[in-house]
Design a protein around this motif. Sequence first.
Motif, PDB file in Angstrom:
ATOM      1  N   ALA A 202      49.728  35.181  51.429  1.00 46.03           N
ATOM      2  CA  ALA A 202      49.162  35.851  50.243  1.00 46.03           C
ATOM      3  C   ALA A 202      47.637  35.760  50.278  1.00 46.03           C
ATOM      4  O   ALA A 202      46.941  36.738  50.011  1.00 46.03           O
ATOM      5  CB  ALA A 202      49.711  35.209  48.967  1.00 46.03           C
ATOM      6  N   ILE A 203      47.132  34.573  50.649  1.00 43.93           N
ATOM      7  CA  ILE A 203      45.664  34.409  50.712  1.00 43.93           C
ATOM      8  C   ILE A 203      45.090  35.343  51.780  1.00 43.93           C
ATOM      9  O   ILE A 203      44.100  36.046  51.556  1.00 43.93           O
ATOM     10  CB  ILE A 203      45.297  32.935  50.998  1.00 43.93           C
ATOM     11  N   ASN A 204      45.781  35.374  52.932  1.00 46.88           N
ATOM     12  CA  ASN A 204      45.304  36.253  54.006  1.00 46.88           C
ATOM     13  C   ASN A 204      45.320  37.708  53.575  1.00 46.88           C
ATOM     14  O   ASN A 204      44.386  38.473  53.847  1.00 46.88           O
ATOM     15  CB  ASN A 204      46.202  36.122  55.244  1.00 46.88           C
ATOM     16  N   HIS A 205      46.420  38.100  52.899  1.00 41.81           N
ATOM     17  CA  HIS A 205      46.549  39.502  52.522  1.00 41.81           C
ATOM     18  C   HIS A 205      45.507  39.901  51.487  1.00 41.81           C
ATOM     19  O   HIS A 205      44.972  41.006  51.512  1.00 41.81           O
ATOM     20  CB  HIS A 205      47.958  39.796  51.997  1.00 41.81           C
ATOM     21  N   THR A 208      42.516  40.468  53.417  1.00 43.57           N
ATOM     22  CA  THR A 208      42.594  41.738  54.147  1.00 43.57           C
ATOM     23  C   THR A 208      42.381  42.918  53.193  1.00 43.57           C
ATOM     24  O   THR A 208      41.641  43.866  53.499  1.00 43.57           O
ATOM     25  CB  THR A 208      43.988  41.894  54.811  1.00 43.57           C
ATOM     26  N   ALA A 209      43.067  42.833  52.013  1.00 41.39           N
ATOM     27  CA  ALA A 209      42.940  43.933  51.045  1.00 41.39           C
ATOM     28  C   ALA A 209      41.492  44.101  50.602  1.00 41.39           C
ATOM     29  O   ALA A 209      40.992  45.225  50.469  1.00 41.39           O
ATOM     30  CB  ALA A 209      43.845  43.663  49.845  1.00 41.39           C
ATOM     31  N   GLN A 210      40.793  42.965  50.405  1.00 40.82           N
ATOM     32  CA  GLN A 210      39.386  43.051  49.979  1.00 40.82           C
ATOM     33  C   GLN A 210      38.540  43.728  51.063  1.00 40.82           C
ATOM     34  O   GLN A 210      37.695  44.571  50.782  1.00 40.82           O
ATOM     35  CB  GLN A 210      38.836  41.648  49.690  1.00 40.82           C
ATOM     36  N   ARG A 211      38.827  43.310  52.314  1.00 35.58           N
ATOM     37  CA  ARG A 211      38.050  43.918  53.415  1.00 35.58           C
ATOM     38  C   ARG A 211      38.364  45.416  53.537  1.00 35.58           C
ATOM     39  O   ARG A 211      37.480  46.242  53.752  1.00 35.58           O
ATOM     40  CB  ARG A 211      38.336  43.180  54.720  1.00 35.58           C
ATOM     41  N   ALA A 212      39.669  45.777  53.334  1.00 33.27           N
ATOM     42  CA  ALA A 212      40.060  47.188  53.427  1.00 33.27           C
ATOM     43  C   ALA A 212      39.365  48.008  52.346  1.00 33.27           C
ATOM     44  O   ALA A 212      38.838  49.099  52.603  1.00 33.27           O
ATOM     45  CB  ALA A 212      41.576  47.305  53.291  1.00 33.27           C
ATOM     46  N   LEU A 213      39.325  47.408  51.132  1.00 32.36           N
ATOM     47  CA  LEU A 213      38.654  48.127  50.032  1.00 32.36           C
ATOM     48  C   LEU A 213      37.164  48.303  50.314  1.00 32.36           C
ATOM     49  O   LEU A 213      36.567  49.325  49.998  1.00 32.36           O
ATOM     50  CB  LEU A 213      38.851  47.379  48.722  1.00 32.36           C
ATOM     51  N   ALA A 214      36.574  47.270  50.921  1.00 32.19           N
ATOM     52  CA  ALA A 214      35.145  47.355  51.250  1.00 32.19           C
ATOM     53  C   ALA A 214      34.933  48.493  52.243  1.00 32.19           C
ATOM     54  O   ALA A 214      33.937  49.223  52.192  1.00 32.19           O
ATOM     55  CB  ALA A 214      34.666  46.026  51.828  1.00 32.19           C
ATOM     56  N   HIS A 215      35.919  48.650  53.149  1.00 25.71           N
ATOM     57  CA  HIS A 215      35.833  49.722  54.133  1.00 25.71           C
ATOM     58  C   HIS A 215      35.954  51.094  53.450  1.00 25.71           C
ATOM     59  O   HIS A 215      35.203  52.025  53.737  1.00 25.71           O
ATOM     60  CB  HIS A 215      36.938  49.534  55.176  1.00 25.71           C
ATOM     61  N   ASP A 237      38.400  43.988  41.007  1.00 26.34           N
ATOM     62  CA  ASP A 237      38.490  42.906  39.999  1.00 26.34           C
ATOM     63  C   ASP A 237      39.797  42.137  40.128  1.00 26.34           C
ATOM     64  O   ASP A 237      39.826  40.911  40.128  1.00 26.34           O
ATOM     65  CB  ASP A 237      38.407  43.489  38.578  1.00 26.34           C
ATOM     66  N   ARG A 238      40.882  42.884  40.226  1.00 24.83           N
ATOM     67  CA  ARG A 238      42.202  42.223  40.299  1.00 24.83           C
ATOM     68  C   ARG A 238      42.304  41.368  41.553  1.00 24.83           C
ATOM     69  O   ARG A 238      42.847  40.265  41.516  1.00 24.83           O
ATOM     70  CB  ARG A 238      43.327  43.273  40.301  1.00 24.83           C
ATOM     71  N   LEU A 239      41.775  41.896  42.634  1.00 20.62           N
ATOM     72  CA  LEU A 239      41.837  41.116  43.882  1.00 20.62           C
ATOM     73  C   LEU A 239      41.046  39.810  43.751  1.00 20.62           C
ATOM     74  O   LEU A 239      41.474  38.757  44.222  1.00 20.62           O
ATOM     75  CB  LEU A 239      41.297  41.941  45.052  1.00 20.62           C
ATOM     76  N   LYS A 240      39.910  39.908  43.050  1.00 16.70           N
ATOM     77  CA  LYS A 240      39.098  38.713  42.864  1.00 16.70           C
ATOM     78  C   LYS A 240      39.873  37.676  42.043  1.00 16.70           C
ATOM     79  O   LYS A 240      39.931  36.490  42.366  1.00 16.70           O
ATOM     80  CB  LYS A 240      37.796  39.081  42.137  1.00 16.70           C
ATOM     81  N   GLU A 241      40.510  38.168  40.971  1.00 17.74           N
ATOM     82  CA  GLU A 241      41.286  37.261  40.134  1.00 17.74           C
ATOM     83  C   GLU A 241      42.455  36.653  40.899  1.00 17.74           C
ATOM     84  O   GLU A 241      42.766  35.471  40.772  1.00 17.74           O
ATOM     85  CB  GLU A 241      41.819  37.990  38.897  1.00 17.74           C
ATOM     86  N   MET A 242      43.092  37.515  41.722  1.00 19.37           N
ATOM     87  CA  MET A 242      44.190  36.992  42.550  1.00 19.37           C
ATOM     88  C   MET A 242      43.679  35.888  43.452  1.00 19.37           C
ATOM     89  O   MET A 242      44.347  34.858  43.643  1.00 19.37           O
ATOM     90  CB  MET A 242      44.792  38.119  43.409  1.00 19.37           C
ATOM     91  N   GLY A 245      43.310  32.771  41.440  1.00 17.63           N
ATOM     92  CA  GLY A 245      44.634  32.197  41.152  1.00 17.63           C
ATOM     93  C   GLY A 245      45.218  31.519  42.377  1.00 17.63           C
ATOM     94  O   GLY A 245      45.752  30.400  42.301  1.00 17.63           O
ATOM     95  N   LEU A 246      45.096  32.212  43.514  1.00 22.28           N
ATOM     96  CA  LEU A 246      45.645  31.634  44.748  1.00 22.28           C
ATOM     97  C   LEU A 246      44.911  30.345  45.124  1.00 22.28           C
ATOM     98  O   LEU A 246      45.525  29.405  45.637  1.00 22.28           O
ATOM     99  CB  LEU A 246      45.554  32.657  45.890  1.00 22.28           C
ATOM    100  N   ASP A 247      43.616  30.320  44.835  1.00 24.75           N
ATOM    101  CA  ASP A 247      42.850  29.094  45.092  1.00 24.75           C
ATOM    102  C   ASP A 247      43.397  27.929  44.292  1.00 24.75           C
ATOM    103  O   ASP A 247      43.498  26.807  44.780  1.00 24.75           O
ATOM    104  CB  ASP A 247      41.385  29.309  44.690  1.00 24.75           C
ATOM    105  N   ARG A 248      43.729  28.228  43.030  1.00 25.59           N
ATOM    106  CA  ARG A 248      44.281  27.162  42.184  1.00 25.59           C
ATOM    107  C   ARG A 248      45.611  26.675  42.727  1.00 25.59           C
ATOM    108  O   ARG A 248      45.898  25.475  42.758  1.00 25.59           O
ATOM    109  CB  ARG A 248      44.422  27.646  40.746  1.00 25.59           C
ATOM    110  N   ILE A 249      46.411  27.642  43.202  1.00 25.70           N
ATOM    111  CA  ILE A 249      47.707  27.238  43.778  1.00 25.70           C
ATOM    112  C   ILE A 249      47.464  26.385  45.024  1.00 25.70           C
ATOM    113  O   ILE A 249      48.113  25.376  45.258  1.00 25.70           O
ATOM    114  CB  ILE A 249      48.574  28.468  44.128  1.00 25.70           C
TER     115      ILE A 249
END
Length: 416
Positions: A202-205, A208-215, A237-242, A245-249
């Motif tokens: 999930a963290i990797n994805h 990846t999603a953030q990098r894809a969006l940047a692209h 925004d949602r990706l940042k929040e995710m 959240g994942l960091d907390r997990i």
Amino acid sequence: MSAVEPLKHVTRASAGGARPAVLLVDDVDANLVALEALLADFDCDLVLARSGNEALRQLLKREFAVMLLDVQMPIMDGYEVARHAHDNPATANVPIVFVTATHDTEDNVLRGYGTGAVDFLFKPLNSAILRSKVRVFLDLYAKRLEIADAKRELEQTHAELAHAYEDLRTTHTRLVQSAKMASLGELVAGIAHEINNPLAFAINHVDTAQRALAHVETLVNPAENADARPHWVRAMDRLKEMGLGLDRIRNLVVKLRTFSRLDGDELGWASVRDCVESALTILGHRFGDQIKVERRLGEPDMLRCYPNLLNQALMNLVANAIDAVEPAGNIVIETEATPGAYLISVSDDGAGIPSELRERVYEPFFTTKAVGKGTGLGLSITYSIVQKHGGTLEIREREGGGTTMTMRIPLAGAGS
Ligand SMILES: Nc1ncnc2c1ncn2[C@@H]1O[C@H](COP(=O)(O)OP(=O)(O)OP(=O)(O)O)[C@@H](O)[C@H]1O
Ligand SMILES: [Mg+2]
């Protein structure tokens, strides 16, 4: 007087082998000599007194199995001696056999019993009666000592049993506590393991999603495309929040792994001062200028321990102290070496831990803090770390309010 019959049995005092004693009281020397001769072969000390005063003095010096007390004596007669002896708690229990003339009145005899006499011997003395009476009192005395011995032994056994029971209860509580921790440890390790893999991808994805969006940004330029822009901003925004959240997990999983395995550390010598400073540095951002920390660090500084784990244990205690005093208060970190153990204490002047919660705070996931603020793992991790060192974690109410948590690490070296 009849002839002295042979001694049939010997009476001994049982307590500590001390010889029993008989007090012979008579103002006439000849009578004392006669009494002494009659009892000479008894296994007891014969103590002679020639007056009432002398008899009372002797009574205070040691215990007597019986006092043979002449009634007719000048200055203080036998009844008066008996009364004095009876009135003094130290001598009140000595059995008294009055020696008196056969013609003594019934009134006088009654008066004698009233002053504590247990028996009478009438003159002229019959040696067989005298000897058998004295023997009875010697036997009684020996039995009394035996009973006193048995009572002492019983009391000692009782105290030992009470002590053993206390030990057993403490051990039982500890065993229950560590069994609980051990089974929870396994459960937690399993859960942490199960979460770890999906978490990693999930963290990797997200990454990846953030990098894809940047692209995508470079291709679509959402800043200039009014239709795409709100969607793109929302997705970012949602990706940042995710990510948050994942960091907390991830942090939680790290804590869970520490709790269950307590690995990644080696036994070695560490400076407790450094350990304290590093905990305070890491938590520095939480102090502000309203929370004061006092260090009372004793000698020696070096402790054989699992340094990283000890850091972590201390950090948990300090973090709890901060939580307890926020937004303003005082925290004291104190170290002290006792003959067998090294003590590291963290005290705060916060609200304290209610006594009904004291047993529960070690439990994993037990927290009174708001959701997202406390995971309830701090103290259970600290508890396990201290246990790994073969030590104990104690909670005390601080004088004047607040809490003192003390880690007691044995100096002999850490455990498993
Ligand atoms: N110094 C303290 N003063 C008052 N209460 C305390 C103190 N230390 C612990 N507690 C109580 O014990 C509970 C358990 O503490 P523990 O450190 O295990 O978990 P937590 O602090 O709630 O969460 P975490 O440490 O995992 O972030 C706390 O929620 C709090 O109620
Ligand atoms: Mg905590």
